[in-house]
Write a protein that holds these residues in place. Structure first.
Motif, PDB file in Angstrom:
ATOM      1  N   MET A   1       0.842  -1.183   0.000  1.00  0.00           N
ATOM      2  CA  MET A   1       0.000   0.000   0.000  1.00  0.00           C
ATOM      3  C   MET A   1       0.886   1.244   0.000  1.00  0.00           C
ATOM      4  SD  MET A   1      -3.335  -1.003   0.516  1.00  0.00           S
ATOM      5  CE  MET A   1      -4.383  -0.233   1.683  1.00  0.00           C
ATOM      6  N   THR A   2       0.414   2.252  -0.709  1.00  0.00           N
ATOM      7  CA  THR A   2       1.112   3.533  -0.754  1.00  0.00           C
ATOM      8  C   THR A   2       0.089   4.634  -0.507  1.00  0.00           C
ATOM      9  OG1 THR A   2       0.779   3.696  -3.134  1.00  0.00           O
ATOM     10  CG2 THR A   2       2.846   2.723  -2.402  1.00  0.00           C
ATOM     11  N   ILE A   3       0.588   5.840  -0.299  1.00  0.00           N
ATOM     12  CA  ILE A   3      -0.313   6.974  -0.088  1.00  0.00           C
ATOM     13  C   ILE A   3      -0.554   7.655  -1.426  1.00  0.00           C
ATOM     14  CG2 ILE A   3      -0.532   9.244   0.965  1.00  0.00           C
ATOM     15  CD1 ILE A   3       0.448   8.220   3.458  1.00  0.00           C
ATOM     16  N   ASP A   4      -1.830   7.907  -1.746  1.00  0.00           N
ATOM     17  CA  ASP A   4      -2.208   8.655  -2.942  1.00  0.00           C
ATOM     18  C   ASP A   4      -1.885  10.122  -2.675  1.00  0.00           C
ATOM     19  OD1 ASP A   4      -3.545  10.169  -4.881  1.00  0.00           O
ATOM     20  OD2 ASP A   4      -5.188   8.727  -5.032  1.00  0.00           O
ATOM     21  N   GLU A   5      -0.952  10.687  -3.417  1.00  0.00           N
ATOM     22  CA  GLU A   5      -0.518  12.065  -3.191  1.00  0.00           C
ATOM     23  C   GLU A   5      -1.655  13.065  -3.404  1.00  0.00           C
ATOM     24  OE1 GLU A   5       2.939  12.811  -5.539  1.00  0.00           O
ATOM     25  OE2 GLU A   5       3.989  11.074  -4.704  1.00  0.00           O
ATOM     26  N   ASN A   6      -2.611  12.744  -4.269  1.00  0.00           N
ATOM     27  CA  ASN A   6      -3.722  13.661  -4.547  1.00  0.00           C
ATOM     28  C   ASN A   6      -4.777  13.648  -3.456  1.00  0.00           C
ATOM     29  OD1 ASN A   6      -2.570  14.337  -7.046  1.00  0.00           O
ATOM     30  ND2 ASN A   6      -3.534  12.568  -8.008  1.00  0.00           N
ATOM     31  N   LYS A   7      -4.995  12.485  -2.840  1.00  0.00           N
ATOM     32  CA  LYS A   7      -6.078  12.353  -1.870  1.00  0.00           C
ATOM     33  C   LYS A   7      -5.593  12.136  -0.454  1.00  0.00           C
ATOM     34  CE  LYS A   7      -9.146  10.313  -5.276  1.00  0.00           C
ATOM     35  NZ  LYS A   7      -9.879   9.119  -5.658  1.00  0.00           N
ATOM     36  N   GLY A   8      -4.307  11.826  -0.273  1.00  0.00           N
ATOM     37  CA  GLY A   8      -3.787  11.565   1.057  1.00  0.00           C
ATOM     38  C   GLY A   8      -4.298  10.266   1.649  1.00  0.00           C
ATOM     39  N   ALA A   9      -4.876   9.396   0.824  1.00  0.00           N
ATOM     40  CA  ALA A   9      -5.428   8.131   1.300  1.00  0.00           C
ATOM     41  C   ALA A   9      -4.543   6.980   0.831  1.00  0.00           C
ATOM     42  CB  ALA A   9      -6.843   7.941   0.764  1.00  0.00           C
ATOM     43  N   PHE A  10      -4.625   5.881   1.537  1.00  0.00           N
ATOM     44  CA  PHE A  10      -3.879   4.697   1.135  1.00  0.00           C
ATOM     45  C   PHE A  10      -4.543   4.050  -0.066  1.00  0.00           C
ATOM     46  CE2 PHE A  10      -2.358   5.000   5.504  1.00  0.00           C
ATOM     47  CZ  PHE A  10      -1.006   4.802   5.315  1.00  0.00           C
ATOM     48  N   ILE A  11      -3.724   3.625  -1.017  1.00  0.00           N
ATOM     49  CA  ILE A  11      -4.228   2.865  -2.154  1.00  0.00           C
ATOM     50  C   ILE A  11      -3.387   1.610  -2.299  1.00  0.00           C
ATOM     51  CG2 ILE A  11      -5.135   4.866  -3.396  1.00  0.00           C
ATOM     52  CD1 ILE A  11      -2.661   4.707  -5.219  1.00  0.00           C
ATOM     53  N   SER A  12      -3.951   0.603  -2.905  1.00  0.00           N
ATOM     54  CA  SER A  12      -3.215  -0.640  -3.106  1.00  0.00           C
ATOM     55  C   SER A  12      -2.180  -0.455  -4.210  1.00  0.00           C
ATOM     56  CB  SER A  12      -4.176  -1.768  -3.490  1.00  0.00           C
ATOM     57  OG  SER A  12      -4.654  -1.571  -4.803  1.00  0.00           O
ATOM     58  N   ASP A  13      -1.178  -1.305  -4.189  1.00  0.00           N
ATOM     59  CA  ASP A  13      -0.196  -1.283  -5.273  1.00  0.00           C
ATOM     60  C   ASP A  13      -0.869  -1.551  -6.604  1.00  0.00           C
ATOM     61  OD1 ASP A  13       2.014  -0.671  -3.665  1.00  0.00           O
ATOM     62  OD2 ASP A  13       2.328  -2.777  -3.162  1.00  0.00           O
ATOM     63  N   CYS A  14      -1.913  -2.388  -6.607  1.00  0.00           N
ATOM     64  CA  CYS A  14      -2.631  -2.671  -7.852  1.00  0.00           C
ATOM     65  C   CYS A  14      -3.284  -1.407  -8.405  1.00  0.00           C
ATOM     66  CB  CYS A  14      -3.673  -3.766  -7.637  1.00  0.00           C
ATOM     67  SG  CYS A  14      -2.960  -5.408  -7.383  1.00  0.00           S
ATOM     68  N   GLU A  15      -3.917  -0.629  -7.541  1.00  0.00           N
ATOM     69  CA  GLU A  15      -4.547   0.610  -8.009  1.00  0.00           C
ATOM     70  C   GLU A  15      -3.495   1.602  -8.500  1.00  0.00           C
ATOM     71  OE1 GLU A  15      -7.627   4.129  -6.590  1.00  0.00           O
ATOM     72  OE2 GLU A  15      -7.193   2.476  -5.225  1.00  0.00           O
ATOM     73  N   ARG A  16      -2.386   1.707  -7.803  1.00  0.00           N
ATOM     74  CA  ARG A  16      -1.312   2.607  -8.215  1.00  0.00           C
ATOM     75  C   ARG A  16      -0.752   2.197  -9.573  1.00  0.00           C
ATOM     76  NH1 ARG A  16       3.823   1.893  -8.115  1.00  0.00           N
ATOM     77  NH2 ARG A  16       3.715   0.127  -6.670  1.00  0.00           N
ATOM     78  N   ILE A  17      -0.491   0.899  -9.756  1.00  0.00           N
ATOM     79  CA  ILE A  17       0.021   0.408 -11.036  1.00  0.00           C
ATOM     80  C   ILE A  17      -1.017   0.654 -12.135  1.00  0.00           C
ATOM     81  CG2 ILE A  17       0.695  -1.651 -12.354  1.00  0.00           C
ATOM     82  CD1 ILE A  17       2.884  -0.965 -10.411  1.00  0.00           C
ATOM     83  N   TYR A  18      -2.298   0.415 -11.850  1.00  0.00           N
ATOM     84  CA  TYR A  18      -3.365   0.653 -12.829  1.00  0.00           C
ATOM     85  C   TYR A  18      -3.297   2.094 -13.336  1.00  0.00           C
ATOM     86  CZ  TYR A  18      -8.053   1.628 -14.616  1.00  0.00           C
ATOM     87  OH  TYR A  18      -9.110   2.038 -15.385  1.00  0.00           O
ATOM     88  N   ARG A  19      -3.175   3.035 -12.447  1.00  0.00           N
ATOM     89  CA  ARG A  19      -3.132   4.448 -12.818  1.00  0.00           C
ATOM     90  C   ARG A  19      -1.829   4.804 -13.532  1.00  0.00           C
ATOM     91  NH1 ARG A  19      -4.947   7.483  -7.269  1.00  0.00           N
ATOM     92  NH2 ARG A  19      -7.002   6.542  -7.051  1.00  0.00           N
ATOM     93  N   GLU A  20      -0.697   4.443 -12.895  1.00  0.00           N
ATOM     94  CA  GLU A  20       0.597   4.881 -13.402  1.00  0.00           C
ATOM     95  C   GLU A  20       0.978   4.218 -14.724  1.00  0.00           C
ATOM     96  OE1 GLU A  20       3.689   4.709 -10.439  1.00  0.00           O
ATOM     97  OE2 GLU A  20       2.453   5.792  -8.984  1.00  0.00           O
TER      98      GLU A  20
END
Length: 148
Positions: A1-20
């Protein structure tokens, strides 16, 4: 899990990879894309054969093989049927598996239809498989096909 810089919320690595992955691919950011992959990741895609010729396998192993593929692909002009349209829906088991579709039908007309399936571990892509739908497959089987 990482922190979403835009929302300040935790997101899964899967969601981060999906976006990035999508944003870096659209921007044709070779180094940014490669940074999402583990050093020993495996990429399987019919686009390898479309780029390098039919005699080569569609499997690339590690940064040493994946990096040059991304570099070559990002320096070529895109086919007019690469529109980068996604529905915004994606699938995950919230831990390791990630999948999404680039559907054939888009608001701007047809595009190359693909499904991306990834296995994620330690925040990086370990395995990435690309599957073409009937439209993309038909384009790939033409002798003059150029998807990338």
């Amino acid at each position: 899990m990482t922190i979403d810089e835009n929302k300040g919320a935790f997101i899964s690595d899967c969601e981060r990879i999906y976006r990035e992955w999508h944003e870096r691919a659209k921007a044709r950011d070779t180094n940014g894309l490669l940074a999402l992959y583990a050093q020993d990741a495996v990429l399987e895609t019919p686009l390898v054969q479309a780029l390098y010729g039919r005699q080569r396998t569609g499997v690339l192993r590690g940064h040493r093989e994946i990096g040059p593929f991304f570099a070559e692909a990002t320096h070529r002009p895109l086919n007019e049927l690469v529109r980068w349209h996604r529905s915004g829906r994606w699938l995950t088991d919230r831990e390791r598996l990630l999948a999404w579709e680039y559907p054939r039908t888009t608001p701007d007309g047809d595009q190359v239809d693909l499904v991306e399936v990834m296995e994620i571990a330690d925040g990086l892509i370990r395995s990435h498989r690309v599957y073409c739908g009937w439209f993309g497959t038909a384009l790939l089987t033409r002798s003059d096909a150029k998807l990338i």
